[in-house]
Design a protein around this motif. Structure first.
Motif, PDB file in Angstrom:
ATOM      1  N   ASN A  64       0.818  -1.213   0.000  1.00 63.99           N
ATOM      2  CA  ASN A  64       0.000   0.000   0.000  1.00 63.99           C
ATOM      3  C   ASN A  64       0.850   1.261   0.000  1.00 63.99           C
ATOM      4  O   ASN A  64       0.421   2.312  -0.507  1.00 63.99           O
ATOM      5  CB  ASN A  64      -0.950  -0.004   1.195  1.00 63.99           C
ATOM      6  CG  ASN A  64      -2.154  -0.894   0.973  1.00 63.99           C
ATOM      7  OD1 ASN A  64      -2.599  -1.084  -0.161  1.00 63.99           O
ATOM      8  ND2 ASN A  64      -2.703  -1.455   2.044  1.00 63.99           N
ATOM      9  N   ALA A  65       2.056   1.173   0.548  1.00 62.89           N
ATOM     10  CA  ALA A  65       2.972   2.320   0.492  1.00 62.89           C
ATOM     11  C   ALA A  65       3.355   2.625  -0.948  1.00 62.89           C
ATOM     12  O   ALA A  65       3.465   3.796  -1.351  1.00 62.89           O
ATOM     13  CB  ALA A  65       4.216   2.049   1.325  1.00 62.89           C
ATOM     14  N   VAL A  66       3.540   1.582  -1.742  1.00 67.04           N
ATOM     15  CA  VAL A  66       3.863   1.764  -3.160  1.00 67.04           C
ATOM     16  C   VAL A  66       2.684   2.413  -3.893  1.00 67.04           C
ATOM     17  O   VAL A  66       2.863   3.355  -4.678  1.00 67.04           O
ATOM     18  CB  VAL A  66       4.232   0.413  -3.802  1.00 67.04           C
ATOM     19  CG1 VAL A  66       4.321   0.546  -5.322  1.00 67.04           C
ATOM     20  CG2 VAL A  66       5.557  -0.080  -3.238  1.00 67.04           C
ATOM     21  N   LYS A  67       1.479   1.923  -3.626  1.00 66.52           N
ATOM     22  CA  LYS A  67       0.287   2.518  -4.249  1.00 66.52           C
ATOM     23  C   LYS A  67       0.165   3.991  -3.876  1.00 66.52           C
ATOM     24  O   LYS A  67      -0.125   4.843  -4.722  1.00 66.52           O
ATOM     25  CB  LYS A  67      -0.968   1.765  -3.816  1.00 66.52           C
ATOM     26  CG  LYS A  67      -1.075   0.352  -4.329  1.00 66.52           C
ATOM     27  CD  LYS A  67      -2.322  -0.337  -3.776  1.00 66.52           C
ATOM     28  CE  LYS A  67      -2.385  -1.806  -4.191  1.00 66.52           C
ATOM     29  NZ  LYS A  67      -3.559  -2.482  -3.582  1.00 66.52           N
ATOM     30  N   LEU A  68       0.390   4.283  -2.589  1.00 63.62           N
ATOM     31  CA  LEU A  68       0.293   5.666  -2.123  1.00 63.62           C
ATOM     32  C   LEU A  68       1.350   6.538  -2.777  1.00 63.62           C
ATOM     33  O   LEU A  68       1.070   7.676  -3.190  1.00 63.62           O
ATOM     34  CB  LEU A  68       0.447   5.699  -0.601  1.00 63.62           C
ATOM     35  CG  LEU A  68       0.397   7.070   0.062  1.00 63.62           C
ATOM     36  CD1 LEU A  68      -0.938   7.752  -0.202  1.00 63.62           C
ATOM     37  CD2 LEU A  68       0.638   6.945   1.566  1.00 63.62           C
ATOM     38  N   ALA A  69       2.567   6.037  -2.891  1.00 65.42           N
ATOM     39  CA  ALA A  69       3.642   6.813  -3.523  1.00 65.42           C
ATOM     40  C   ALA A  69       3.281   7.169  -4.965  1.00 65.42           C
ATOM     41  O   ALA A  69       3.523   8.300  -5.416  1.00 65.42           O
ATOM     42  CB  ALA A  69       4.943   6.029  -3.470  1.00 65.42           C
ATOM     43  N   LYS A  70       2.717   6.230  -5.688  1.00 60.68           N
ATOM     44  CA  LYS A  70       2.300   6.497  -7.071  1.00 60.68           C
ATOM     45  C   LYS A  70       1.223   7.575  -7.117  1.00 60.68           C
ATOM     46  O   LYS A  70       1.254   8.478  -7.968  1.00 60.68           O
ATOM     47  CB  LYS A  70       1.788   5.218  -7.727  1.00 60.68           C
ATOM     48  CG  LYS A  70       2.863   4.171  -7.992  1.00 60.68           C
ATOM     49  CD  LYS A  70       2.248   2.915  -8.594  1.00 60.68           C
ATOM     50  CE  LYS A  70       3.292   1.854  -8.892  1.00 60.68           C
ATOM     51  NZ  LYS A  70       2.670   0.604  -9.436  1.00 60.68           N
ATOM     52  N   GLU A  71       0.269   7.490  -6.184  1.00 61.93           N
ATOM     53  CA  GLU A  71      -0.834   8.457  -6.165  1.00 61.93           C
ATOM     54  C   GLU A  71      -0.338   9.861  -5.847  1.00 61.93           C
ATOM     55  O   GLU A  71      -0.736  10.836  -6.503  1.00 61.93           O
ATOM     56  CB  GLU A  71      -1.875   8.016  -5.136  1.00 61.93           C
ATOM     57  CG  GLU A  71      -2.630   6.752  -5.519  1.00 61.93           C
ATOM     58  CD  GLU A  71      -3.475   6.203  -4.374  1.00 61.93           C
ATOM     59  OE1 GLU A  71      -3.539   6.883  -3.312  1.00 61.93           O
ATOM     60  OE2 GLU A  71      -4.053   5.118  -4.532  1.00 61.93           O
ATOM     61  N   ILE A  72       0.522   9.973  -4.838  1.00 59.74           N
ATOM     62  CA  ILE A  72       0.951  11.316  -4.459  1.00 59.74           C
ATOM     63  C   ILE A  72       1.941  11.891  -5.469  1.00 59.74           C
ATOM     64  O   ILE A  72       2.021  13.120  -5.628  1.00 59.74           O
ATOM     65  CB  ILE A  72       1.508  11.364  -3.021  1.00 59.74           C
ATOM     66  CG1 ILE A  72       2.802  10.575  -2.883  1.00 59.74           C
ATOM     67  CG2 ILE A  72       0.476  10.879  -2.032  1.00 59.74           C
ATOM     68  CD1 ILE A  72       3.433  10.710  -1.507  1.00 59.74           C
ATOM     69  N   TRP A  73       2.682  11.029  -6.160  1.00 65.05           N
ATOM     70  CA  TRP A  73       3.542  11.519  -7.231  1.00 65.05           C
ATOM     71  C   TRP A  73       2.694  12.165  -8.332  1.00 65.05           C
ATOM     72  O   TRP A  73       3.061  13.219  -8.880  1.00 65.05           O
ATOM     73  CB  TRP A  73       4.392  10.395  -7.795  1.00 65.05           C
ATOM     74  CG  TRP A  73       5.301  10.823  -8.908  1.00 65.05           C
ATOM     75  CD1 TRP A  73       5.112  10.648 -10.250  1.00 65.05           C
ATOM     76  CD2 TRP A  73       6.536  11.539  -8.769  1.00 65.05           C
ATOM     77  NE1 TRP A  73       6.157  11.182 -10.956  1.00 65.05           N
ATOM     78  CE2 TRP A  73       7.050  11.745 -10.076  1.00 65.05           C
ATOM     79  CE3 TRP A  73       7.263  12.001  -7.675  1.00 65.05           C
ATOM     80  CZ2 TRP A  73       8.244  12.405 -10.317  1.00 65.05           C
ATOM     81  CZ3 TRP A  73       8.465  12.661  -7.914  1.00 65.05           C
ATOM     82  CH2 TRP A  73       8.940  12.865  -9.216  1.00 65.05           C
ATOM     83  N   GLN A  74       1.555  11.561  -8.625  1.00 65.61           N
ATOM     84  CA  GLN A  74       0.646  12.122  -9.627  1.00 65.61           C
ATOM     85  C   GLN A  74       0.077  13.464  -9.179  1.00 65.61           C
ATOM     86  O   GLN A  74      -0.251  14.314 -10.006  1.00 65.61           O
ATOM     87  CB  GLN A  74      -0.492  11.142  -9.919  1.00 65.61           C
ATOM     88  CG  GLN A  74      -0.053   9.886 -10.660  1.00 65.61           C
ATOM     89  CD  GLN A  74       0.585  10.206 -12.010  1.00 65.61           C
ATOM     90  OE1 GLN A  74       0.065  11.014 -12.779  1.00 65.61           O
ATOM     91  NE2 GLN A  74       1.730   9.575 -12.283  1.00 65.61           N
ATOM     92  N   LEU A  75      -0.029  13.667  -7.871  1.00 64.61           N
ATOM     93  CA  LEU A  75      -0.501  14.950  -7.353  1.00 64.61           C
ATOM     94  C   LEU A  75       0.576  16.030  -7.432  1.00 64.61           C
ATOM     95  O   LEU A  75       0.286  17.207  -7.248  1.00 64.61           O
ATOM     96  CB  LEU A  75      -0.945  14.801  -5.892  1.00 64.61           C
ATOM     97  CG  LEU A  75      -2.253  14.071  -5.623  1.00 64.61           C
ATOM     98  CD1 LEU A  75      -2.436  13.867  -4.123  1.00 64.61           C
ATOM     99  CD2 LEU A  75      -3.432  14.840  -6.206  1.00 64.61           C
ATOM    100  N   GLY A  76       1.814  15.617  -7.650  1.00 65.55           N
ATOM    101  CA  GLY A  76       2.915  16.572  -7.717  1.00 65.55           C
ATOM    102  C   GLY A  76       3.775  16.628  -6.473  1.00 65.55           C
ATOM    103  O   GLY A  76       4.707  17.433  -6.388  1.00 65.55           O
TER     104      GLY A  76
END
Length: 330
Positions: A64-76
């Motif tokens: 889930n940390a990996v999923k979160l990292a991808k999501e927040i990277w997309q947010l900038g």
């Protein structure tokens, strides 16, 4: 022109009259690129446990940390700081440098999934020791120099896992120099040190200790964290860490210490980071839940105050919400 006894040539309000004018002359800008998001990783798979004292923050497994990292990277959001709850604890916190511990696994997994993201490892022992203190004990005293050797192991293990930056938060004297030597000796000359040079013994850390299970089993941390009454000492701590090789400096907490942030900013020209800590976050969330404040407005104003005081980056649990709100403003 008709005489007006109230006529004034100098009217600062002219520069506030429209949103466009206010934006044109704005002195400080808050950007999603300013944020670093702290995450708490645990063992297991598909774990997502909300932290009771920190609404909307979770203990999460590596997947889930990996999923979160991808999501927040997309947010900038460009960076994360990784904290962890180990599967085992002992007197010296040896799980802190175990390559199979959640922190090291999360660092490696995030760097593989989002290689461009800046990944920061928290270098401390409090959540890994049975006693909850930030170093090796000699009786009830934290042995400074014996702890340095352990911190070296933690920093090297995180660099080995792929951390771009290691952030010692223990407040042992000489730890920046010790960590720099260990990183260099092991070939990690490009791993940066983001030093918690100015870390106060603060009551604002309470929710974090709940999140990281790091409350001391006896006493407190006032023997090594800074006295909240001291300002000049902050400059001394900054100078020592700069001499030892720190690449960036953290002031923690942020909101009640903005005067310290400004002093440090005026004293040095290295990157300055503030940590908008758990207690500051929890108070805002609690007040918002009760309908006492406008959460969005308070959060953005609070983070802006940290930038205005001199921060280059802000470690904050508000990062995800703030990123979304800033995009709405755009």
């Amino acid at each position: 022109m008709k005489d007006n006894k109230f006529s004034q040539k100098l009217r600062p309000r002219r520069m506030r009259i429209t949103p466009a004018i206010r934006s044109m002359i704005r002195e400080t800008e808050l950007s999603v690129k300013d944020f670093i998001y702290p995450i708490f990783v645990v063992a297991g798979k598909n774990v997502m446990q909300e932290i009771p004292s920190m609404p909307d923050c979770y203990r999460i497994s590596v997947d889930n940390a990996v999923k979160l990292a991808k999501e927040i990277w997309q947010l900038g959001i460009l960076g994360v700081e990784v904290f962890g709850l180990p599967e085992y604890k002992d007197e010296i916190g040896s799980s802190a440098w175990d390559m199979d511990s959640p922190v090291q696994k999360a660092i490696a997994a995030i760097k593989q999934a989002v290689p461009e993201m800046a990944v920061i490892g928290d270098v401390c022992l409090c959540q890994y020791t049975t006693h909850g203190h930030c170093g090796k004990l000699c009786g009830h005293y934290v042995d400074n120099d014996a702890t340095l050797e352990l911190l070296q192991k933690v920093a090297v293990s995180q660099a080995k896992a792929g951390a771009d930056i290691v952030a010692p938060s223990d407040m042992m004297d000489g730890r920046v120099a010790a960590i720099r030597d260990a990183l260099d000796d092991n070939g990690y000359i490009n791993t940066s040190i983001m030093s918690y040079a100015v870390k106060y013994a603060s009551g604002y850390y309470g929710p974090f200790r709940d999140a990281a299970d790091s409350t001391p089993s006896f006493g407190d941390r006032r023997a090594y964290q800074m006295d909240p009454a001291n300002a000049l000492e902050a400059i001394k701590e900054v100078d020592l860490d700069l001499q030892e090789g720190a690449d960036m400096i953290i002031v923690k907490p942020a909101l009640a210490y903005l005067d310290i942030v400004r002093r440090v900013r005026e004293h040095m020209n290295l990157p300055l980071i503030t940590y908008n800590v758990s207690g500051e976050y929890a108070m805002v969330k609690a007040a918002a839940k009760n309908g006492w404040i406008d959460e969005k407005r308070i959060v953005l104003e609070t983070l802006l105050s940290m930038k205005r005081a001199g921060s280059d980056s802000i470690i904050t649990y508000h990062a995800i919400d703030a990123a979304k709100w800033l995009k709405e403003i755009e």
